[in-house]
Design a protein around this motif. Structure first.
Motif, PDB file in Angstrom:
ATOM      1  N   GLY A  96       4.571  -9.210  -8.464  1.00  0.00           N
ATOM      2  CA  GLY A  96       4.539  -7.795  -8.915  1.00  0.00           C
ATOM      3  C   GLY A  96       3.360  -7.089  -8.982  1.00  0.00           C
ATOM      4  N   VAL A  97       2.183  -7.778  -8.529  1.00  0.00           N
ATOM      5  CA  VAL A  97       1.142  -7.056  -8.467  1.00  0.00           C
ATOM      6  C   VAL A  97       1.195  -5.869  -7.030  1.00  0.00           C
ATOM      7  N   VAL A  98       0.751  -4.731  -7.368  1.00  0.00           N
ATOM      8  CA  VAL A  98       0.709  -3.748  -6.190  1.00  0.00           C
ATOM      9  C   VAL A  98      -0.335  -4.334  -5.169  1.00  0.00           C
ATOM     10  N   TRP A  99       0.201  -4.214  -3.948  1.00  0.00           N
ATOM     11  CA  TRP A  99      -0.553  -4.942  -2.537  1.00  0.00           C
ATOM     12  C   TRP A  99      -1.809  -4.186  -2.642  1.00  0.00           C
ATOM     13  N   HIS A 100      -1.915  -2.955  -2.732  1.00  0.00           N
ATOM     14  CA  HIS A 100      -3.363  -2.322  -2.650  1.00  0.00           C
ATOM     15  C   HIS A 100      -4.389  -2.801  -3.755  1.00  0.00           C
ATOM     16  N   ASP A 101      -3.727  -3.265  -4.986  1.00  0.00           N
ATOM     17  CA  ASP A 101      -4.644  -3.678  -6.102  1.00  0.00           C
ATOM     18  C   ASP A 101      -5.040  -4.879  -5.427  1.00  0.00           C
ATOM     19  N   LEU A 102      -4.197  -5.803  -5.066  1.00  0.00           N
ATOM     20  CA  LEU A 102      -4.962  -6.933  -4.457  1.00  0.00           C
ATOM     21  C   LEU A 102      -5.845  -6.670  -3.437  1.00  0.00           C
ATOM     22  N   VAL A 103      -5.639  -5.633  -2.496  1.00  0.00           N
ATOM     23  CA  VAL A 103      -6.854  -5.550  -1.648  1.00  0.00           C
ATOM     24  C   VAL A 103      -7.842  -5.035  -2.467  1.00  0.00           C
ATOM     25  N   GLN A 104      -7.918  -4.391  -3.461  1.00  0.00           N
ATOM     26  CA  GLN A 104      -9.280  -3.913  -4.064  1.00  0.00           C
ATOM     27  C   GLN A 104      -9.807  -5.178  -4.662  1.00  0.00           C
ATOM     28  N   PHE A 105      -8.964  -6.020  -5.218  1.00  0.00           N
ATOM     29  CA  PHE A 105      -9.504  -7.190  -5.840  1.00  0.00           C
ATOM     30  C   PHE A 105     -10.600  -8.202  -4.751  1.00  0.00           C
ATOM     31  N   ALA A 106      -9.889  -8.245  -3.614  1.00  0.00           N
ATOM     32  CA  ALA A 106     -10.507  -8.898  -2.548  1.00  0.00           C
ATOM     33  C   ALA A 106     -11.994  -8.058  -2.110  1.00  0.00           C
ATOM     34  N   LEU A 107     -11.576  -6.940  -2.108  1.00  0.00           N
ATOM     35  CA  LEU A 107     -12.987  -5.903  -1.811  1.00  0.00           C
ATOM     36  C   LEU A 107     -14.105  -6.254  -2.717  1.00  0.00           C
ATOM     37  N   LYS A 108     -13.515  -6.204  -4.246  1.00  0.00           N
ATOM     38  CA  LYS A 108     -14.562  -6.424  -5.185  1.00  0.00           C
ATOM     39  C   LYS A 108     -15.388  -7.708  -5.041  1.00  0.00           C
ATOM     40  N   HIS A 109     -14.582  -8.612  -4.532  1.00  0.00           N
ATOM     41  CA  HIS A 109     -15.004 -10.049  -4.752  1.00  0.00           C
ATOM     42  C   HIS A 109     -15.423 -10.461  -3.135  1.00  0.00           C
ATOM     43  N   ASN A 110     -15.822  -9.331  -2.597  1.00  0.00           N
ATOM     44  CA  ASN A 110     -16.443  -9.463  -1.063  1.00  0.00           C
ATOM     45  C   ASN A 110     -15.795 -10.627  -0.276  1.00  0.00           C
ATOM     46  N   LEU A 111     -14.378 -10.639  -0.440  1.00  0.00           N
ATOM     47  CA  LEU A 111     -13.392 -11.477   0.471  1.00  0.00           C
ATOM     48  C   LEU A 111     -12.689 -10.782   1.495  1.00  0.00           C
ATOM     49  N   GLY A 112     -13.161 -11.348   2.859  1.00  0.00           N
ATOM     50  CA  GLY A 112     -12.526 -10.603   3.939  1.00  0.00           C
ATOM     51  C   GLY A 112     -11.103 -10.992   4.373  1.00  0.00           C
ATOM     52  N   GLY A 113     -10.503 -10.329   5.226  1.00  0.00           N
ATOM     53  CA  GLY A 113      -8.985 -10.612   5.717  1.00  0.00           C
ATOM     54  C   GLY A 113      -7.758  -9.548   5.450  1.00  0.00           C
ATOM     55  N   ILE A 114      -7.914  -8.890   4.490  1.00  0.00           N
ATOM     56  CA  ILE A 114      -7.063  -8.023   4.166  1.00  0.00           C
ATOM     57  C   ILE A 114      -7.301  -6.446   4.245  1.00  0.00           C
ATOM     58  N   GLU A 115      -8.715  -6.252   4.527  1.00  0.00           N
ATOM     59  CA  GLU A 115      -8.919  -4.744   4.433  1.00  0.00           C
ATOM     60  C   GLU A 115      -8.456  -3.833   5.363  1.00  0.00           C
ATOM     61  N   ASN A 116      -7.871  -4.461   6.498  1.00  0.00           N
ATOM     62  CA  ASN A 116      -7.228  -3.506   7.478  1.00  0.00           C
ATOM     63  C   ASN A 116      -5.679  -3.143   6.955  1.00  0.00           C
ATOM     64  N   ASN A 210     -18.034   8.653  10.542  1.00  0.00           N
ATOM     65  CA  ASN A 210     -18.359   8.544   9.078  1.00  0.00           C
ATOM     66  C   ASN A 210     -20.020   8.134   9.082  1.00  0.00           C
ATOM     67  N   SER A 211     -20.572   7.933  10.250  1.00  0.00           N
ATOM     68  CA  SER A 211     -22.024   7.240  10.379  1.00  0.00           C
ATOM     69  C   SER A 211     -22.148   6.038   9.800  1.00  0.00           C
ATOM     70  N   VAL A 212     -21.214   5.039   9.699  1.00  0.00           N
ATOM     71  CA  VAL A 212     -21.440   3.893   9.448  1.00  0.00           C
ATOM     72  C   VAL A 212     -21.809   2.893  10.494  1.00  0.00           C
ATOM     73  N   SER A 213     -22.838   2.472  10.625  1.00  0.00           N
ATOM     74  CA  SER A 213     -23.353   1.624  11.861  1.00  0.00           C
ATOM     75  C   SER A 213     -23.154  -0.052  11.586  1.00  0.00           C
ATOM     76  N   LYS A 214     -23.224  -0.301  10.135  1.00  0.00           N
ATOM     77  CA  LYS A 214     -23.183  -1.767   9.987  1.00  0.00           C
ATOM     78  C   LYS A 214     -21.817  -2.093   9.071  1.00  0.00           C
ATOM     79  N   PRO A 215     -20.712  -1.820   9.327  1.00  0.00           N
ATOM     80  CA  PRO A 215     -19.638  -1.865   8.508  1.00  0.00           C
ATOM     81  C   PRO A 215     -19.530  -3.115   7.618  1.00  0.00           C
ATOM     82  N   THR A 216     -18.911  -2.531   6.381  1.00  0.00           N
ATOM     83  CA  THR A 216     -18.706  -3.931   5.434  1.00  0.00           C
ATOM     84  C   THR A 216     -17.074  -3.770   5.377  1.00  0.00           C
ATOM     85  N   ILE A 217     -16.646  -4.759   4.583  1.00  0.00           N
ATOM     86  CA  ILE A 217     -15.040  -4.750   4.457  1.00  0.00           C
ATOM     87  C   ILE A 217     -14.681  -3.466   3.699  1.00  0.00           C
TER      88      ILE A 217
END
Ligand code: FAD
Ligand code: EPU
Length: 343
Positions: A96-116, A210-217
């Motif tokens: 029941g978790v909203v998918w984008h909330d899970l994406v934000q959880f991953a971003l907050k913990h710097n866990l890569g794989g679902i940012e796209n 957006n002038s981002v040369s070294k992108p993060t997730i």
């Protein structure tokens, strides 16, 4: 909520529970706050008495009539890191978790794989069912396993990634096990040292702009959100369910025939024998893009998205999809398949 963890509403209004905003009713809507609640419910009723439908965020559904059955709504809602090693973290998150909330959880913990996969509407439970995908990533790339309740046997099962039989917008839950398993949680294997996937679509250009040369997730997620918002209508403003059709995968001979007339056709190589053609391109070339028929039509910026401008009936949108399928078949010899689940 009763003491078994679910609530039931009779003659439920579904209008705000589907992103097309179609007016429709269900005989009963049952909301579950835990998987134990699903098991208690199954103990108390006979699932075969009425048809049933599992509901997430309603963002990939088209109701063409009232639903004379029971809607089972996934509302269990927790997310946690259950295991870690040096390279990976395993995140378990309820259906029941909203998918984008899970994406934000991953971003907050710097866990890569679902940012796209940022900003895809809907809840976790439907994500494996559809094998959601965007910008070069699909759920199958990160799913470790999932838990699901067999509604007919009232038992919980674990499915590994390979047991889900994932394909393009497809899984075993959409085919052989359709309507049988209530997915209750998913576990994703995410990278502690993210490997960015920037090759698809306009991600690199957007980062450069957006002038981002070294992108993060987080930068990639922002770029994906920006691209999506420029193309796809927001269901809060215009009712829709994203891509109405799948992109067809066809033999190269079909592509060569179309190229005789349209040298600029866009396509993606799938194998030595097959290519994927954007259905949006076919629908646009056939003249449907932006066409409006009263209160429904084909979106002006993305021909793959059918829209409800307000008050349309699900059957109007379904009939429009039938007309588009017939026209594309006649003009290009390709039969489009719907991505949206029609009820
Ligand atoms: P629902 O619409 O509620 O259900 C979809 C199907 O899954 C139904 O058959 C339902 O019975 C089943 N289901 C739901 N929950 C469960 C469960 N817990 N257990 C078993 N079965 C279940 N999709 C993409 O892949 N990529 C995109 O880029 C994308 N962009 C979109 C953009 C917009 C504006 C919109 C409106 C939709 C988009 N979609 C996209 C489609 C949609 O967001 C996904 O298919 C999403 O996974 C649907 O989630 P949901 O919770 O809304 O599912
Ligand atoms: N195109 C047109 N006209 C249009 C739309 C698209 O010519 O009106 C052409 C463009 O040339 C473009 C190509 O189609 O280069 C692809 O378009 P886009 O990048 O917008 O993606 P898509 O193929 O239309 C798919 C998914 C989307 C996903 C995006 C990004 C399917 C059915 N759709 O759309 O998923 O977000 O790629 O990865 O695979 C969804 O499933 O609901 C969904 C929105």
């Amino acid at each position: 909520m009763n003491n078994r963890g679910y609530t039931s509403i009779k003659n439920a209004n579904l209008e705000s529970l589907n992103t097309f905003g179609i007016k429709s009713k269900a005989r009963e809507l049952v909301r579950f706050s835990s998987s134990d609640a699903v098991l208690s419910y199954l103990d108390a009723i006979n699932i075969e008495d009425f048809p049933h439908l599992i509901l997430g965020g309603g963002s990939n559904l088209l109701f063409t009539k009232d639903f004379n059955g029971t809607i089972l709504s996934a509302e269990m809602n927790s997310t946690e890191i259950i295991q870690e090693d040096e390279e990976y973290a395993w995140v378990k998150s309820d259906a029941g978790v909203v998918w984008h909330d899970l994406v934000q959880f991953a971003l907050k913990h710097n866990l890569g794989g679902i940012e796209n996969l940022s900003l895809i509407p809907g809840k976790n439970g439907a994500a494996p069912m559809q094998n959601i995908g965007a910008y070069g990533v699909e759920l199958k790339d990160v799913l470790q396993d999932l838990t699901a309740i067999d509604l007919f046997e009232a038992k919980e099962h674990t499915f590994t990634n390979s047991e889900c039989e994932f394909g393009y917008r497809d899984s075993i839950f959409k085919k052989r096990l359709k309507n049988r398993f209530f997915i209750t949680s998913i576990t994703l294997k995410l990278r502690k040292n993210p490997v960015l996937n920037l090759d698809y679509g306009a991600i690199r250009q957007t980062l450069e702009r957006n002038s981002v040369s070294k992108p993060t997730i987080t930068d990639v997620s922002k770029a994906v959100c920006e691209i999506r918002q420029s193309k796809l209508p927001d269901p809060k403003e215009i009712g829709n369910a994203g891509s109405f059709f799948k992109n067809p995968i066809v033999p190269k001979s079909v592509l060569r025939d179309i190229q005789k007339e349209y040298s600029g056709i866009v396509f993606y190589e799938i194998s030595d024998e097959e290519v994927k053609i954007p259905a949006g391109w076919l629908i646009e070339k056939a003249g449907w893009k932006g066409k409006r028929f009263g209160n429904f039509g084909v979106h002006a910026n993305q021909a793959l998205v059918l829209v409800n401008y307000g008050g349309a009936k699900g059957s109007d949108i379904f009939d429009l999809s039938e007309n588009i399928i017939a026209d594309i078949r006649q003009k290009f010899g390709i039969t489009l398949e719907r991505e949206v689940n029609v009820l």
